[in-house]
Motif scaffolding. Sequence first.
Motif, PDB file in Angstrom:
ATOM      1  N   GLY A 192      90.755   4.480  50.895  1.00 57.23           N
ATOM      2  CA  GLY A 192      89.687   5.430  51.194  1.00 57.23           C
ATOM      3  C   GLY A 192      90.216   6.697  51.838  1.00 57.23           C
ATOM      4  O   GLY A 192      89.800   7.809  51.493  1.00 57.23           O
ATOM      5  N   ALA A 193      91.173   6.541  52.769  1.00 58.34           N
ATOM      6  CA  ALA A 193      91.773   7.702  53.418  1.00 58.34           C
ATOM      7  C   ALA A 193      92.566   8.536  52.418  1.00 58.34           C
ATOM      8  O   ALA A 193      92.505   9.779  52.424  1.00 58.34           O
ATOM      9  CB  ALA A 193      92.677   7.252  54.563  1.00 58.34           C
ATOM     10  N   ALA A 194      93.311   7.861  51.524  1.00 61.59           N
ATOM     11  CA  ALA A 194      94.129   8.577  50.540  1.00 61.59           C
ATOM     12  C   ALA A 194      93.269   9.303  49.515  1.00 61.59           C
ATOM     13  O   ALA A 194      93.727  10.263  48.881  1.00 61.59           O
ATOM     14  CB  ALA A 194      95.068   7.598  49.842  1.00 61.59           C
ATOM     15  N   MET A 195      92.019   8.862  49.337  1.00 64.58           N
ATOM     16  CA  MET A 195      91.141   9.500  48.358  1.00 64.58           C
ATOM     17  C   MET A 195      90.549  10.812  48.865  1.00 64.58           C
ATOM     18  O   MET A 195      90.126  11.647  48.064  1.00 64.58           O
ATOM     19  CB  MET A 195      89.992   8.540  47.999  1.00 64.58           C
ATOM     20  CG  MET A 195      90.413   7.409  47.095  1.00 64.58           C
ATOM     21  SD  MET A 195      89.136   6.129  46.989  1.00 64.58           S
ATOM     22  CE  MET A 195      87.757   7.106  46.396  1.00 64.58           C
ATOM     23  N   ILE A 196      90.512  11.012  50.163  1.00 63.74           N
ATOM     24  CA  ILE A 196      89.876  12.214  50.721  1.00 63.74           C
ATOM     25  C   ILE A 196      90.565  13.503  50.250  1.00 63.74           C
ATOM     26  O   ILE A 196      89.895  14.431  49.776  1.00 63.74           O
ATOM     27  CB  ILE A 196      89.820  12.125  52.259  1.00 63.74           C
ATOM     28  CG1 ILE A 196      88.867  10.980  52.663  1.00 63.74           C
ATOM     29  CG2 ILE A 196      89.354  13.446  52.867  1.00 63.74           C
ATOM     30  CD1 ILE A 196      88.849  10.695  54.150  1.00 63.74           C
ATOM     31  N   PRO A 197      91.911  13.616  50.346  1.00 65.54           N
ATOM     32  CA  PRO A 197      92.555  14.834  49.811  1.00 65.54           C
ATOM     33  C   PRO A 197      92.330  14.999  48.320  1.00 65.54           C
ATOM     34  O   PRO A 197      92.167  16.125  47.832  1.00 65.54           O
ATOM     35  CB  PRO A 197      94.044  14.612  50.130  1.00 65.54           C
ATOM     36  CG  PRO A 197      94.058  13.636  51.253  1.00 65.54           C
ATOM     37  CD  PRO A 197      92.892  12.735  51.007  1.00 65.54           C
ATOM     38  N   TYR A 198      92.314  13.868  47.584  1.00 67.53           N
ATOM     39  CA  TYR A 198      92.065  13.970  46.142  1.00 67.53           C
ATOM     40  C   TYR A 198      90.681  14.555  45.867  1.00 67.53           C
ATOM     41  O   TYR A 198      90.534  15.441  45.015  1.00 67.53           O
ATOM     42  CB  TYR A 198      92.178  12.602  45.464  1.00 67.53           C
ATOM     43  CG  TYR A 198      91.457  12.599  44.139  1.00 67.53           C
ATOM     44  CD1 TYR A 198      91.989  13.280  43.050  1.00 67.53           C
ATOM     45  CD2 TYR A 198      90.206  12.006  43.994  1.00 67.53           C
ATOM     46  CE1 TYR A 198      91.301  13.351  41.846  1.00 67.53           C
ATOM     47  CE2 TYR A 198      89.511  12.067  42.796  1.00 67.53           C
ATOM     48  CZ  TYR A 198      90.059  12.735  41.729  1.00 67.53           C
ATOM     49  OH  TYR A 198      89.367  12.812  40.552  1.00 67.53           O
ATOM     50  N   LEU A 199      89.660  14.058  46.550  1.00 71.04           N
ATOM     51  CA  LEU A 199      88.310  14.561  46.329  1.00 71.04           C
ATOM     52  C   LEU A 199      88.218  16.051  46.647  1.00 71.04           C
ATOM     53  O   LEU A 199      87.558  16.808  45.934  1.00 71.04           O
ATOM     54  CB  LEU A 199      87.308  13.773  47.175  1.00 71.04           C
ATOM     55  CG  LEU A 199      86.872  12.414  46.616  1.00 71.04           C
ATOM     56  CD1 LEU A 199      86.076  11.632  47.650  1.00 71.04           C
ATOM     57  CD2 LEU A 199      86.063  12.593  45.339  1.00 71.04           C
ATOM     58  N   ALA A 200      88.890  16.452  47.729  1.00 70.85           N
ATOM     59  CA  ALA A 200      88.883  17.875  48.092  1.00 70.85           C
ATOM     60  C   ALA A 200      89.518  18.722  46.988  1.00 70.85           C
ATOM     61  O   ALA A 200      89.004  19.790  46.628  1.00 70.85           O
ATOM     62  CB  ALA A 200      89.620  18.075  49.415  1.00 70.85           C
ATOM     63  N   ALA A 201      90.640  18.220  46.411  1.00 72.10           N
ATOM     64  CA  ALA A 201      91.313  18.956  45.348  1.00 72.10           C
ATOM     65  C   ALA A 201      90.511  18.901  44.050  1.00 72.10           C
ATOM     66  O   ALA A 201      90.411  19.896  43.321  1.00 72.10           O
ATOM     67  CB  ALA A 201      92.718  18.392  45.127  1.00 72.10           C
ATOM     68  N   ASN A 202      89.933  17.762  43.747  1.00 73.79           N
ATOM     69  CA  ASN A 202      89.156  17.591  42.520  1.00 73.79           C
ATOM     70  C   ASN A 202      87.927  18.501  42.506  1.00 73.79           C
ATOM     71  O   ASN A 202      87.520  18.990  41.458  1.00 73.79           O
ATOM     72  CB  ASN A 202      88.739  16.129  42.380  1.00 73.79           C
ATOM     73  CG  ASN A 202      87.910  15.875  41.140  1.00 73.79           C
ATOM     74  OD1 ASN A 202      86.773  15.401  41.230  1.00 73.79           O
ATOM     75  ND2 ASN A 202      88.446  16.168  39.973  1.00 73.79           N
ATOM     76  N   LEU A 203      87.346  18.743  43.678  1.00 78.19           N
ATOM     77  CA  LEU A 203      86.164  19.597  43.775  1.00 78.19           C
ATOM     78  C   LEU A 203      86.523  21.065  43.982  1.00 78.19           C
ATOM     79  O   LEU A 203      85.644  21.899  44.208  1.00 78.19           O
ATOM     80  CB  LEU A 203      85.268  19.108  44.910  1.00 78.19           C
ATOM     81  CG  LEU A 203      84.668  17.709  44.709  1.00 78.19           C
ATOM     82  CD1 LEU A 203      83.936  17.245  45.961  1.00 78.19           C
ATOM     83  CD2 LEU A 203      83.726  17.679  43.501  1.00 78.19           C
ATOM     84  N   GLY A 204      87.827  21.381  43.917  1.00 77.12           N
ATOM     85  CA  GLY A 204      88.262  22.767  44.033  1.00 77.12           C
ATOM     86  C   GLY A 204      88.302  23.302  45.447  1.00 77.12           C
ATOM     87  O   GLY A 204      88.336  24.513  45.649  1.00 77.12           O
ATOM     88  N   LEU A 205      88.336  22.402  46.452  1.00 79.76           N
ATOM     89  CA  LEU A 205      88.367  22.833  47.848  1.00 79.76           C
ATOM     90  C   LEU A 205      89.782  22.894  48.412  1.00 79.76           C
ATOM     91  O   LEU A 205      89.979  23.312  49.551  1.00 79.76           O
ATOM     92  CB  LEU A 205      87.537  21.854  48.707  1.00 79.76           C
ATOM     93  CG  LEU A 205      86.088  21.634  48.265  1.00 79.76           C
ATOM     94  CD1 LEU A 205      85.429  20.570  49.156  1.00 79.76           C
ATOM     95  CD2 LEU A 205      85.307  22.940  48.318  1.00 79.76           C
ATOM     96  N   PHE A 206      90.751  22.482  47.612  1.00 77.28           N
ATOM     97  CA  PHE A 206      92.119  22.319  48.119  1.00 77.28           C
ATOM     98  C   PHE A 206      93.084  22.766  47.031  1.00 77.28           C
ATOM     99  O   PHE A 206      93.697  21.975  46.350  1.00 77.28           O
ATOM    100  CB  PHE A 206      92.316  20.843  48.500  1.00 77.28           C
ATOM    101  CG  PHE A 206      93.699  20.469  48.942  1.00 77.28           C
ATOM    102  CD1 PHE A 206      94.553  21.377  49.557  1.00 77.28           C
ATOM    103  CD2 PHE A 206      94.169  19.183  48.749  1.00 77.28           C
ATOM    104  CE1 PHE A 206      95.825  21.024  49.961  1.00 77.28           C
ATOM    105  CE2 PHE A 206      95.434  18.806  49.147  1.00 77.28           C
ATOM    106  CZ  PHE A 206      96.256  19.733  49.758  1.00 77.28           C
ATOM    107  N   GLY A 207      93.198  24.081  46.834  1.00 77.68           N
ATOM    108  CA  GLY A 207      94.111  24.613  45.829  1.00 77.68           C
ATOM    109  C   GLY A 207      93.603  24.382  44.421  1.00 77.68           C
ATOM    110  O   GLY A 207      92.411  24.216  44.172  1.00 77.68           O
TER     111      GLY A 207
END
Length: 225
Positions: free
Chosen positions: A192-207
Motif C-alpha cells: 500500500g505504501a509503495a503504491m502511493i508514489p505510483y498513483l501520484a505519477a499515474n494521475l500526473g501529479l509526479f512528473g
Amino acid sequence: MQDTRTMLACAAALFTSAVAIVVLRRLAEPLGLLDRPSDRKQHQGSVPLVGGLAMFCGVFVGAWWYGDATQMSRMLLTTAAGLTIMGSLDDRHELSVRTRLIVQTLAVFVMIGSTDVYIRSLGTLNGVQLQLGPLGIPVTLIAVIGLLNAFNMMDGIDGLSGSMGLVGIGSIFAFHHGGVTLGVTVLIAMLGAAMIPYLAANLGLFGRKIFMGDAGSTVLGYLLG
C-alpha cells in the motif's frame, strides 16, 4: 515497538518506490517498456510501463529492512518476483495467454506446496460447516488466478487498479486481528505504501505519467489473493 518498525518499513517501501519510478521512467525506452497508442489504447504519446516494477522494488526493500521473515512471506515474495518478471516480459513482448496462465498456476501451486495454505472452508451455512477438503486446492487456484487477472483487466483507467488495491488492503486490515510479524499483512501494508508514489505519477501529479503495466496489476492481484 513493532508498530514503529512496521511504519519505518512502509516508509522505506514508499521512498524506494518513488526513487525507482524516477530511475525506471528514464530507462523505460531502452528496456522497451513503453505503452504506445493504438485502436484499443486511447492515451496520448508513449507511456512508461514501470509502475509495477517500482512498486515491487518498494515492497522488496521494505521487507528486507524489516527482516523477521516467515516461510509464507519469503515464498510470497519469491513467487511475486517471478510474476513481476513475467509481467515485465509481457509488457515488452506480449506473451500468449497460455504462457501467462502456466506461470500464474505454477506460482500458486508453489505457494500451496511450500506453505500448505489454501482455502479449506467456505464458512458456515445454516449451521453446517462447508469444508472443501481436497477441493480447496483447485478452488484456491481459481480464486487467486481470477483475482490477479481481474486486476490486470481493471488496469485500463488511470488510478482504478491502484485505488481498488488500496481499498482491498484497507479491508484486509479492518478484519485482521493477528500479531505483527513479517507476514502477509505487513507485506501488503508495504505494498500500500509503495503504491502511493505510483498513483501520484499515474494521475500526473509526479512528473511524467506512468502506467502500472502487467508486472504491477498481476502482482497486486496476486498479493491480495
